[in-house]
Design a protein around this motif. Structure first.
Motif, PDB file in Angstrom:
ATOM      1  N   ASP A  41       0.836  -1.205   0.000  1.00  0.00           N
ATOM      2  CA  ASP A  41       0.000   0.000   0.000  1.00  0.00           C
ATOM      3  C   ASP A  41       0.874   1.259   0.000  1.00  0.00           C
ATOM      4  O   ASP A  41       0.623   2.209  -0.748  1.00  0.00           O
ATOM      5  N   LYS A  42       1.912   1.263   0.834  1.00  0.00           N
ATOM      6  CA  LYS A  42       2.831   2.408   0.889  1.00  0.00           C
ATOM      7  C   LYS A  42       3.534   2.621  -0.451  1.00  0.00           C
ATOM      8  O   LYS A  42       3.663   3.754  -0.932  1.00  0.00           O
ATOM      9  N   THR A  43       3.991   1.537  -1.046  1.00  0.00           N
ATOM     10  CA  THR A  43       4.722   1.648  -2.310  1.00  0.00           C
ATOM     11  C   THR A  43       3.802   2.114  -3.430  1.00  0.00           C
ATOM     12  O   THR A  43       4.171   2.983  -4.233  1.00  0.00           O
ATOM     13  N   LEU A  44       2.609   1.546  -3.494  1.00  0.00           N
ATOM     14  CA  LEU A  44       1.638   1.951  -4.516  1.00  0.00           C
ATOM     15  C   LEU A  44       1.306   3.438  -4.415  1.00  0.00           C
ATOM     16  O   LEU A  44       1.255   4.150  -5.422  1.00  0.00           O
ATOM     17  N   LYS A  45       1.084   3.922  -3.211  1.00  0.00           N
ATOM     18  CA  LYS A  45       0.785   5.357  -3.030  1.00  0.00           C
ATOM     19  C   LYS A  45       1.970   6.214  -3.445  1.00  0.00           C
ATOM     20  O   LYS A  45       1.815   7.254  -4.088  1.00  0.00           O
ATOM     21  N   SER A  46       3.173   5.768  -3.078  1.00  0.00           N
ATOM     22  CA  SER A  46       4.382   6.517  -3.399  1.00  0.00           C
ATOM     23  C   SER A  46       4.558   6.676  -4.906  1.00  0.00           C
ATOM     24  O   SER A  46       4.921   7.750  -5.389  1.00  0.00           O
ATOM     25  N   VAL A  47       4.291   5.599  -5.666  1.00  0.00           N
ATOM     26  CA  VAL A  47       4.483   5.639  -7.118  1.00  0.00           C
ATOM     27  C   VAL A  47       3.343   6.362  -7.813  1.00  0.00           C
ATOM     28  O   VAL A  47       3.561   7.230  -8.674  1.00  0.00           O
ATOM     29  N   THR A  48       2.108   6.054  -7.448  1.00  0.00           N
ATOM     30  CA  THR A  48       0.964   6.616  -8.174  1.00  0.00           C
ATOM     31  C   THR A  48       0.722   8.086  -7.856  1.00  0.00           C
ATOM     32  O   THR A  48      -0.010   8.763  -8.577  1.00  0.00           O
ATOM     33  N   ASN A  49       1.350   8.605  -6.805  1.00  0.00           N
ATOM     34  CA  ASN A  49       1.227  10.036  -6.492  1.00  0.00           C
ATOM     35  C   ASN A  49       2.311  10.884  -7.150  1.00  0.00           C
ATOM     36  O   ASN A  49       2.392  12.094  -6.911  1.00  0.00           O
ATOM     37  N   GLN A  50       3.131  10.283  -7.987  1.00  0.00           N
ATOM     38  CA  GLN A  50       4.189  11.031  -8.655  1.00  0.00           C
ATOM     39  C   GLN A  50       3.627  12.060  -9.637  1.00  0.00           C
ATOM     40  O   GLN A  50       2.630  11.809 -10.317  1.00  0.00           O
ATOM     41  N   THR A  51       4.287  13.214  -9.708  1.00  0.00           N
ATOM     42  CA  THR A  51       3.890  14.244 -10.677  1.00  0.00           C
ATOM     43  C   THR A  51       4.360  13.877 -12.089  1.00  0.00           C
ATOM     44  O   THR A  51       3.830  14.387 -13.068  1.00  0.00           O
ATOM     45  N   PHE A  52       5.339  13.006 -12.198  1.00  0.00           N
ATOM     46  CA  PHE A  52       5.850  12.530 -13.483  1.00  0.00           C
ATOM     47  C   PHE A  52       4.838  11.557 -14.086  1.00  0.00           C
ATOM     48  O   PHE A  52       4.288  10.706 -13.386  1.00  0.00           O
ATOM     49  N   ALA A  53       4.580  11.694 -15.383  1.00  0.00           N
ATOM     50  CA  ALA A  53       3.519  10.882 -15.998  1.00  0.00           C
ATOM     51  C   ALA A  53       4.037   9.850 -16.993  1.00  0.00           C
ATOM     52  O   ALA A  53       3.313   8.900 -17.327  1.00  0.00           O
ATOM     53  N   ASP A  54       5.270   9.983 -17.448  1.00  0.00           N
ATOM     54  CA  ASP A  54       5.762   9.128 -18.536  1.00  0.00           C
ATOM     55  C   ASP A  54       6.328   7.811 -17.997  1.00  0.00           C
ATOM     56  O   ASP A  54       7.500   7.482 -18.178  1.00  0.00           O
ATOM     57  N   TYR A  55       5.494   7.069 -17.310  1.00  0.00           N
ATOM     58  CA  TYR A  55       5.928   5.782 -16.770  1.00  0.00           C
ATOM     59  C   TYR A  55       4.763   4.792 -16.804  1.00  0.00           C
ATOM     60  O   TYR A  55       3.600   5.172 -16.928  1.00  0.00           O
ATOM     61  N   GLU A  56       5.096   3.524 -16.706  1.00  0.00           N
ATOM     62  CA  GLU A  56       4.105   2.470 -16.522  1.00  0.00           C
ATOM     63  C   GLU A  56       4.412   1.796 -15.194  1.00  0.00           C
ATOM     64  O   GLU A  56       5.561   1.801 -14.728  1.00  0.00           O
TER      65      GLU A  56
END
Length: 292
Positions: A41-56
């Motif tokens: 849950d912590k990792t998912l929030k950390s990644v999906t809250n990024q301002t950078f958009a060019d990732y999968e």
């Protein structure tokens, strides 16, 4: 999205179909998980809250039964691919992630690990890097681990790069193979040895740039597995050192590096040399140190 069961070979026959995509994301973030729903849950929030958009974002779950799947389902619309099924260990799971990735670079951020803040990826890719490997600093719990500008043979004998702060060009896995699944603890270290020392891949140190926080609860951090950790490193040394010593173009580099090793490091390699007694490396080491 639930994916198919993909086996990831340790070799060059990684799926090349990914290369046919017209628009590849800059980065593939890969998270592996097994029964660690809080960390996930912590990792998912950390990644999906990024301002950078060019990732999968790719999640490889090992068939968790602790509620991790419910966590994944909450974030499903922000994931490019996920699968939950039994695997053959940490590196098998990481290889599955590589096999599913389409990005120019891969970042392995396992469950419990987090990026430093919401702008980490944006800041990381504000420049158009071309190097094979990028690496910055990483927090181990509250301690900031920094790395040198130059990653030498001497450095890698006892140390490694942190996978949570190292961004690897996906092409390296296609050219030189995935993580060696025969190794259960040091396959990421072996990969850096293979690419940086054996293949002379280029890299860039992102100095003074902390990328992630690493949770010290994995097998590589557990003192209980220190003997196995060392035994696996010895296996790798037995393989790569004779190869290096057979390459006349690398003899000067290898000789200089080994002459600068500490007594502790030399003694480790001496044990390896005894085990591969008939190799050119044995005679090379004997000549350097007069150990035998």
């Amino acid at each position: 999205m639930h994916g198919k069961n993909i086996t990831a070979p340790f070799g060059k026959d990684i799926l090349n179909s990914n290369l046919s995509y017209k628009k590849m994301p800059k980065l593939s973030v890969i998270t592996i998980n097994l029964n660690n729903k809080r960390g996930l849950d912590k990792t998912l929030k950390s990644v999906t809250n990024q301002t950078f958009a060019d990732y999968e974002y790719i999640i490889i779950d090992g068939g968790s039964t602790d509620g991790s799947i419910e966590i994944i389902n909450r974030f499903q619309n922000k994931l490019s691919y996920w699968v939950s099924e039994p695997d053959k260990g940490i590196y098998n799971a990481m290889n599955k992630g590589i096999m599913s990735a389409k990005g120019d670079y891969c970042l392995f951020l396992n469950s419990g690990d987090t990026l430093i803040n919401n702008k980490t990826l944006e800041k990381l890719f504000e420049y158009n890097y071309t190097e094979d490997i990028l690496f910055g600093a990483m927090y181990f719990n509250k301690t900031l681990q920094k790395y040198p500008d130059h990653i030498s043979f001497r450095y890698l004998i006892n140390r490694s790069l942190g996978h949570g702060s190292t961004i690897i060009k996906r092409n390296l896995f296609i050219q030189y193979g995935c993580f060696d699944e025969n190794l259960k603890i040091v396959a990421d270290w072996e990969f850096f040895m293979r690419c940086i020392i054996m293949k002379s891949c280029n890299y860039r140190h992102l100095n003074n740039f902390p990328i992630s926080r690493f949770k010290l609860d994995g097998i590589s951090s557990n003192p209980k597995f220190s003997e196995k950790h060392y035994a696996e490193k010895i296996l790798v040394f037995k393989k790569i050192l004779p190869e290096l010593s057979r390459n006349d173009n690398r003899i000067a580099d290898l000789s200089e590096a080994m002459l600068r090793l500490s007594i502790y490091e030399n003694s480790k390699l001496a044990h390896v040399a005894l085990a591969i007694e008939n190799s050119r490396f044995f005679h090379f080491l004997k000549k350097l140190y007069h150990y035998f």
